[in-house]
Scaffold this active site. Structure first.
Site, PDB file in Angstrom:
ATOM      1  N   SER A   1       0.849  -1.204   0.000  1.00 24.39           N
ATOM      2  CA  SER A   1       0.000   0.000   0.000  1.00 24.39           C
ATOM      3  C   SER A   1       0.873   1.238   0.000  1.00 24.39           C
ATOM      4  O   SER A   1       2.002   1.212   0.512  1.00 24.39           O
ATOM      5  CB  SER A   1      -0.876   0.018   1.252  1.00 24.39           C
ATOM      6  OG  SER A   1      -1.599   1.230   1.320  1.00 24.39           O
TER       7      SER A   1
ATOM      8  N   TYR B   1      -1.567  -0.918  11.081  1.00 26.12           N
ATOM      9  CA  TYR B   1      -1.802  -1.265   9.672  1.00 26.12           C
ATOM     10  C   TYR B   1      -0.724  -0.670   8.772  1.00 26.12           C
ATOM     11  O   TYR B   1      -0.131  -1.371   7.945  1.00 26.12           O
ATOM     12  CB  TYR B   1      -3.187  -0.779   9.224  1.00 26.12           C
ATOM     13  CG  TYR B   1      -3.391  -0.960   7.737  1.00 26.12           C
ATOM     14  CD1 TYR B   1      -3.676  -2.221   7.216  1.00 26.12           C
ATOM     15  CD2 TYR B   1      -3.267   0.112   6.853  1.00 26.12           C
ATOM     16  CE1 TYR B   1      -3.837  -2.398   5.845  1.00 26.12           C
ATOM     17  CE2 TYR B   1      -3.427  -0.063   5.492  1.00 26.12           C
ATOM     18  CZ  TYR B   1      -3.713  -1.322   4.989  1.00 26.12           C
ATOM     19  OH  TYR B   1      -3.857  -1.497   3.634  1.00 26.12           O
TER      20      TYR B   1
HETATM   21  N1  LIG Z   1      -9.067  -0.459   0.199  1.00 24.22           N
HETATM   22  C1  LIG Z   1      -7.990   0.298   0.295  1.00 24.22           C
HETATM   23  O1  LIG Z   1      -8.077   1.532   0.397  1.00 24.22           O
HETATM   24  C2  LIG Z   1      -6.620  -0.333   0.256  1.00 24.22           C
HETATM   25  C3  LIG Z   1      -5.526   0.495  -0.001  1.00 24.22           C
HETATM   26  C4  LIG Z   1      -4.261  -0.065  -0.044  1.00 24.22           C
HETATM   27  C5  LIG Z   1      -4.096  -1.425   0.151  1.00 24.22           C
HETATM   28  N2  LIG Z   1      -5.175  -2.209   0.408  1.00 24.22           N
HETATM   29  C6  LIG Z   1      -4.949  -3.652   0.619  1.00 24.22           C
HETATM   30  O2  LIG Z   1      -5.676  -4.363  -0.352  1.00 24.22           O
HETATM   31  C7  LIG Z   1      -5.902  -5.691   0.127  1.00 24.22           C
HETATM   32  C8  LIG Z   1      -7.349  -6.041  -0.115  1.00 24.22           C
HETATM   33  O3  LIG Z   1      -8.185  -5.187   0.667  1.00 24.22           O
HETATM   34  P1  LIG Z   1      -9.548  -4.583   0.119  1.00 24.22           P
HETATM   35  O4  LIG Z   1      -9.430  -3.126   0.133  1.00 24.22           O
HETATM   36  O5  LIG Z   1      -9.935  -5.256  -1.117  1.00 24.22           O
HETATM   37  O6  LIG Z   1     -10.540  -4.943   1.330  1.00 24.22           O
HETATM   38  P2  LIG Z   1     -11.709  -6.007   1.457  1.00 24.22           P
HETATM   39  O7  LIG Z   1     -12.767  -5.771   0.450  1.00 24.22           O
HETATM   40  O8  LIG Z   1     -12.059  -5.990   2.902  1.00 24.22           O
HETATM   41  O9  LIG Z   1     -11.013  -7.407   1.106  1.00 24.22           O
HETATM   42  C9  LIG Z   1     -10.107  -8.039   1.977  1.00 24.22           C
HETATM   43  C10 LIG Z   1     -10.007  -9.487   1.598  1.00 24.22           C
HETATM   44  O10 LIG Z   1      -9.021 -10.129   2.425  1.00 24.22           O
HETATM   45  C11 LIG Z   1      -9.628 -11.227   3.085  1.00 24.22           C
HETATM   46  N3  LIG Z   1      -9.036 -11.431   4.386  1.00 24.22           N
HETATM   47  C12 LIG Z   1      -8.820 -10.503   5.359  1.00 24.22           C
HETATM   48  N4  LIG Z   1      -8.254 -11.080   6.423  1.00 24.22           N
HETATM   49  C13 LIG Z   1      -8.115 -12.407   6.122  1.00 24.22           C
HETATM   50  C14 LIG Z   1      -7.613 -13.518   6.810  1.00 24.22           C
HETATM   51  N5  LIG Z   1      -7.122 -13.428   8.052  1.00 24.22           N
HETATM   52  N6  LIG Z   1      -7.645 -14.740   6.200  1.00 24.22           N
HETATM   53  C15 LIG Z   1      -8.161 -14.860   4.957  1.00 24.22           C
HETATM   54  N7  LIG Z   1      -8.648 -13.834   4.245  1.00 24.22           N
HETATM   55  C16 LIG Z   1      -8.629 -12.626   4.833  1.00 24.22           C
HETATM   56  C17 LIG Z   1     -11.097 -10.866   3.175  1.00 24.22           C
HETATM   57  O11 LIG Z   1     -11.832 -12.043   3.358  1.00 24.22           O
HETATM   58  P3  LIG Z   1     -13.352 -12.032   3.948  1.00 24.22           P
HETATM   59  O12 LIG Z   1     -14.119 -11.093   3.073  1.00 24.22           O
HETATM   60  O13 LIG Z   1     -13.786 -13.419   3.778  1.00 24.22           O
HETATM   61  O14 LIG Z   1     -13.229 -11.572   5.348  1.00 24.22           O
HETATM   62  C18 LIG Z   1     -11.322 -10.228   1.817  1.00 24.22           C
HETATM   63  O15 LIG Z   1     -11.461 -11.219   0.836  1.00 24.22           O
HETATM   64  C19 LIG Z   1      -5.490  -5.696   1.584  1.00 24.22           C
HETATM   65  O16 LIG Z   1      -4.196  -6.261   1.690  1.00 24.22           O
HETATM   66  C20 LIG Z   1      -5.441  -4.218   1.935  1.00 24.22           C
HETATM   67  O17 LIG Z   1      -4.549  -3.946   2.978  1.00 24.22           O
HETATM   68  C21 LIG Z   1      -6.435  -1.700   0.449  1.00 24.22           C
END
Ligand SMILES: NC(=O)c1ccc[n+]([C@@H]2O[C@H](COP(=O)([O-])OP(=O)(O)OC[C@H]3O[C@@H](n4cnc5c(N)ncnc54)[C@H](OP(=O)(O)O)[C@@H]3O)[C@@H](O)[C@H]2O)c1
Length: 265
Positions: free
Chosen positions: A136, A149
């Site tokens: 990120s 985080y």
């Molecule tokens: N959204 C942002 O602004 C942003 C910015 C920079 C980086 N990111 C990164 O992008 C990645 C995806 O996040 P997202 O934004 O797409 O959020 P999201 O929609 O909440 O998706 C997160 C995914 O990770 C899974 N997950 C979380 N903890 C887990 C665990 N302990 N074991 C197995 N699966 C797990 C969730 O599964 P469940 O749905 O089944 O719980 C979901 O499929 C993350 O690494 C996050 O840090 C996000």
């Protein structure tokens, strides 16, 4: 059975769901995992592209969970690993429950690098493979009111480049996808809907995933999705940490959400 196979973690929603969609469209059979049974519904959507999809509901914060995921690949050659599962945690560090803190670290760091090590060893033995790790732009910024985080993402951003260098003559490429604020369930899950960053406009996860997939296929070291985020990282690299920490407070402090600010004006 397709001739290509990818593992995508965190594929039940958000960026990971879109990464798996791109892989399925590009003809990869998939092994997808997430932390809730929603992964089964997501797998149905991926199958509509005509590829074989196995789905696993597993907590990737645990070594046992990662072992189960790796075993579910049944020794099949992994062409691409998209290690994307992760979550945030808002509010002040002293207010956070330590079990929740631990789960962020164990998911974003420990589980992620344990899976990467297992898959990358096999890739190195065969002399090829692509790895995309979701870091990120948060890794560049001390995350006031999201301190743990941002620390995990600083780790991942750094780790990714180091591993990439270790593997530079191996045929295995490592790419770090660095999204900015993206419109997913992330902020709700991190209990940050009362913050400015939680309520501001965000990037489309499908666009972010496409940029990440393309960078992985080109074997690039990192990719920051979106010009505003590129600018933010460039500025962050020459801004003192104390200034960045104060800026982050303005985005992530509870009570900074748009609606409340508007009400005060
Ligand atoms: N959204 C942002 O602004 C942003 C910015 C920079 C980086 N990111 C990164 O992008 C990645 C995806 O996040 P997202 O934004 O797409 O959020 P999201 O929609 O909440 O998706 C997160 C995914 O990770 C899974 N997950 C979380 N903890 C887990 C665990 N302990 N074991 C197995 N699966 C797990 C969730 O599964 P469940 O749905 O089944 O719980 C979901 O499929 C993350 O690494 C996050 O840090 C996000």
């Amino acid at each position: 059975m397709a001739d290509k196979f990818a593992i995508v973690t965190g594929a039940s929603s958000g960026i990971g769901y879109e990464l798996a969609q791109v892989c399925a469209r590009e003809g990869y059979d998939l092994l997808v995992a997430a932390d809730t049974a929603d992964i089964d519904q997501a797998a149905e959507a991926f199958r509509t592209h005509g590829v074989a999809v196995d789905a696993l509901f597993v907590d990737l914060a645990t070594l046992n969970g990662v072992d189960r995921l790796f075993a579910a690949a049944q020794g099949r050659k992994v062409d691409a690993l998209l290690a994307n599962a992760g979550h945030g945690l808002g509010k002040g560090f002293l207010e956070q429950n330590f079990d929740d803190v631990r789960h962020v670290i164990d998911t974003n760091v420990t589980g992620t690098i344990y899976l990467v090590q297992k898959v990358a060893r096999d890739m190195r033995s065969r002399g090829g493979g692509r790895i995309l790790i979701t870091g990120s732009i948060a890794g560049f910024i001390p995350g006031t009111y999201q301190a743990v985080y941002n620390g995990t993402k600083a780790f991942i951003d750094s780790f990714s480049f180091a591993l990439r260098n270790e593997l530079k003559d191996s045929g295995v490429t490592v790419t770090c996808l660095m999204p900015g604020a993206t419109d997913t369930a992330f902020f709700e899950r991190a209990d940050m809907l009362d913050t400015k960053v939680g309520t501001d406009e965000k990037d489309d996860p499908a666009d972010v995933a496409r940029v990440g997939y393309d960078a992985m296929m080109r074997g690039e070291g990192d990719v920051v999705a979106g010009w505003k985020n590129k600018l933010q990282t460039a500025v962050a690299s020459v801004t003192p940490s104390a200034v960045l920490a104060e800026q982050h407070r303005k985005m992530a402090e509870p009570g900074t959400a748009k609606t409340r600010t508007a009400g005060r004006e």
